[in-house]
Design an enzyme around this catalytic site. Structure first.
Site, PDB file in Angstrom:
ATOM      1  N   LYS A  48       0.080 -18.567  19.890  1.00 56.84           N
ATOM      2  CA  LYS A  48       0.864 -17.710  20.787  1.00 56.84           C
ATOM      3  C   LYS A  48       0.336 -16.276  20.768  1.00 56.84           C
ATOM      4  O   LYS A  48       0.224 -15.626  21.818  1.00 56.84           O
ATOM      5  CB  LYS A  48       2.338 -17.735  20.389  1.00 56.84           C
ATOM      6  CG  LYS A  48       3.251 -16.980  21.348  1.00 56.84           C
ATOM      7  CD  LYS A  48       4.686 -16.954  20.849  1.00 56.84           C
ATOM      8  CE  LYS A  48       5.314 -18.326  20.829  1.00 56.84           C
ATOM      9  NZ  LYS A  48       6.747 -18.274  20.422  1.00 56.84           N
ATOM     10  N   LEU A 276      32.128 -15.435  39.233  1.00 60.90           N
ATOM     11  CA  LEU A 276      33.234 -16.304  39.637  1.00 60.90           C
ATOM     12  C   LEU A 276      32.716 -17.416  40.547  1.00 60.90           C
ATOM     13  O   LEU A 276      33.396 -17.826  41.485  1.00 60.90           O
ATOM     14  CB  LEU A 276      34.333 -15.506  40.351  1.00 60.90           C
ATOM     15  CG  LEU A 276      35.257 -14.664  39.467  1.00 60.90           C
ATOM     16  CD1 LEU A 276      36.313 -13.971  40.306  1.00 60.90           C
ATOM     17  CD2 LEU A 276      35.924 -15.513  38.386  1.00 60.90           C
ATOM     18  N   CYS A 286      21.392 -18.439  24.902  1.00 61.18           N
ATOM     19  CA  CYS A 286      22.225 -17.325  24.445  1.00 61.18           C
ATOM     20  C   CYS A 286      23.723 -17.631  24.481  1.00 61.18           C
ATOM     21  O   CYS A 286      24.357 -17.718  23.435  1.00 61.18           O
ATOM     22  CB  CYS A 286      21.924 -16.071  25.269  1.00 61.18           C
ATOM     23  SG  CYS A 286      20.309 -15.351  24.914  1.00 61.18           S
TER      24      CYS A 286
END
Length: 461
Positions: A48, A276, A286
């Site tokens: 990485k 909503l 998360c």
């Protein structure tokens, strides 16, 4: 006049290290270089680290590849797999992950603790360790003690991140607020505790100088409050999402329409319309883990009753996935066996290739287990799906997924799917049935094109 290739660092530029270059760390490292600092990203995964150093991005995030390559070209950003590369930095950001502990709700702090222990070997006097990882309350104070024991002239602060996947670059360079968690004496607490060895607030103000100059709201507080900000914010958002999904359950029972209900209550400025949108619920790396870790830590502190409502928030969210499978069965003449189902979307949200706790993939897998022939497509997440969900059939385009389909499920609201021409798209399916798992499609347009339209919480016409 010949132009100089010599790098010109802005006044106040610092040497910064970023420990852990996953999603959070890589974006933060490149962004700090964009602000003019000399940045080294420390990533123990050699492959990485080498990919990032070569400008190759290991995940999808709009605008990040360009930012990374620009920062590398400036000469201000480098990556290394060795912690010794962080030596001499004025500020060290801890950006390692805190996944949910296997078999428990609590956060796994293994990576945070290991990174801190390794950093202490190169930490010098006058330097500042800054936590950005989402951690349980009490973690910063414990790590601050370790720093004080090993390098008394250094200090620790907590500076939580508030990145939204799909908007990470914007949220780093133009955040809606800055939060500094500092030692009690520096935050105006603990009378007589003495001056801290490092002025954490002043140093962080130098790090974020252009952001501070833009008058970005700033909260300087104690460790515990700073640690709670991210989990409290995520818990509030999760609660709002689950609230409207609970209303969707009631709408299905009463014949009401949840979209019109959300529009009506969203006009109240105390409530607002954002978040909503009833549908399949939240996922990702998360919100689910953060609310569970929040509950676990509250239990450890003897305050578990304060967060019992979050258990129902979590339950409502998971029920949406089950309900989507039930709805698919209903529209497929009460049997999924042998039915061909197209699933549009695999990432947990659009503009991301993140499939952690993806509601879309959870539904796709349940449909397949119940006998359906499922084809999944996604603009960015398919490489991850093929690696981690090998049992699912993946195809590159929505047309391939929908060929001969008995039903089409929109489960991630990518712009490409919202903009499909329902008339042309209808030519590839066997039966024009669409289940809008995100309440994202133009219902009237799809119905006008001959589709049977169903969505969670919507009135069945």
């Amino acid at each position: 006049m010949a132009q100089s290739n010599e790098r010109a660092d802005p006044p106040g530029a610092l040497k910064i290290s970023v420990i852990g270059c996953g999603y959070l760390g890589a974006v933060h490292a490149a962004s700090m270089a964009e602000l003019g600092h000399e940045v080294v990203g420390v990533e123990v995964d050699v492959e990485k680290a080498e990919a990032l150093a070569a400008g190759r991005v290991p995940f999808f995030e709009p605008g990040f590849e360009e930012l990374l390559q620009r920062s590398l070209a400036s000469g201000r950003l480098s990556f290394s797999p060795h912690m010794k590369a962080a030596a001499g930095a004025a500020v060290h950001f801890l950006c390692v992950g805190t996944p949910q502990r296997r078999g428990e709700y609590a956060a796994d702090l293994t990576y945070v603790e290991a990174a801190t222990a390794s950093l202490l070997d190169v930490l010098g006097p006058g330097e500042l360790v800054v936590g950005k990882s989402t951690v349980p309350v009490g973690t910063a104070a414990r790590l601050a003690e370790l720093v004080a024991e090993r390098v008394p002239e250094a200090a620790l602060a907590w500076n939580p991140e508030f990145l939204r996947e799909g908007f990470a670059v914007q949220d780093t360079l133009h955040p809606d607020r800055l939060v500094y968690g500092v030692a009690d004496s520096a935050a105006g607490g603990a009378a007589g505790a003495g001056a801290p060895p490092v002025d954490a607030e002043a140093l962080l103000d130098r790090v974020y100088a252009p952001i501070v100059a833009d008058r970005t709201p700033k909260v300087v507080t104690d460790y515990a409050t700073a640690e709670m900000v991210k989990t409290a914010a995520n818990s509030f958002l999760a609660t709002k999402i689950s609230f409207i999904n609970a209303m969707a359950e009631l709408c299905e029972a009463t014949g009401a329409d949840v979209k019109q209900l959300a529009d009506a209550i969203g006009h109240d400025d105390r409530i607002g319309r954002k978040f909503l949108n009833a549908g399949l619920g939240f996922g990702g790396g998360c919100l689910p883990k953060d609310i569970r870790a929040f509950m676990a830590r509250a239990g450890e502190l003897g305050a578990d009753q304060a967060l019992t409502f979050l258990r129902e928030v979590d339950n409502i969210n998971m029920r949406r996935r089950i309900r989507m499978v039930e709805l698919a069965r209903q529209v497929c003449d009460d049997s999924l066996l042998g039915k061909r189902i197209a699933v549009l979307g695999a990432a947990f949200k659009p503009d991301s290739d993140d499939i952690r706790d993806s509601p879309a993939l959870n539904v796709a897998a349940q449909l397949q287990l119940q006998g359906a022939n499922v084809r999944v497509t996604d603009p960015q997440a398919l490489p991850n799906v093929r690696r981690q969900w090998a049992q699912l059939d993946c195809v590159d385009t929505p047309e391939e997924a929908a060929e001969g389909a008995d039903a089409v499920l929109l489960l991630t609201e990518w712009r490409q799917y919202k903009e499909l021409d329902p008339a042309a798209f209808g030519s590839v399916v066997k039966t024009r049935r669409v289940l809008d798992g995100r309440n994202a499609l133009d219902r009237e347009a799809w119905e006008a094109a001959g589709w049977t339209y169903r969505a969670l919480g919507r009135r069945n016409v």
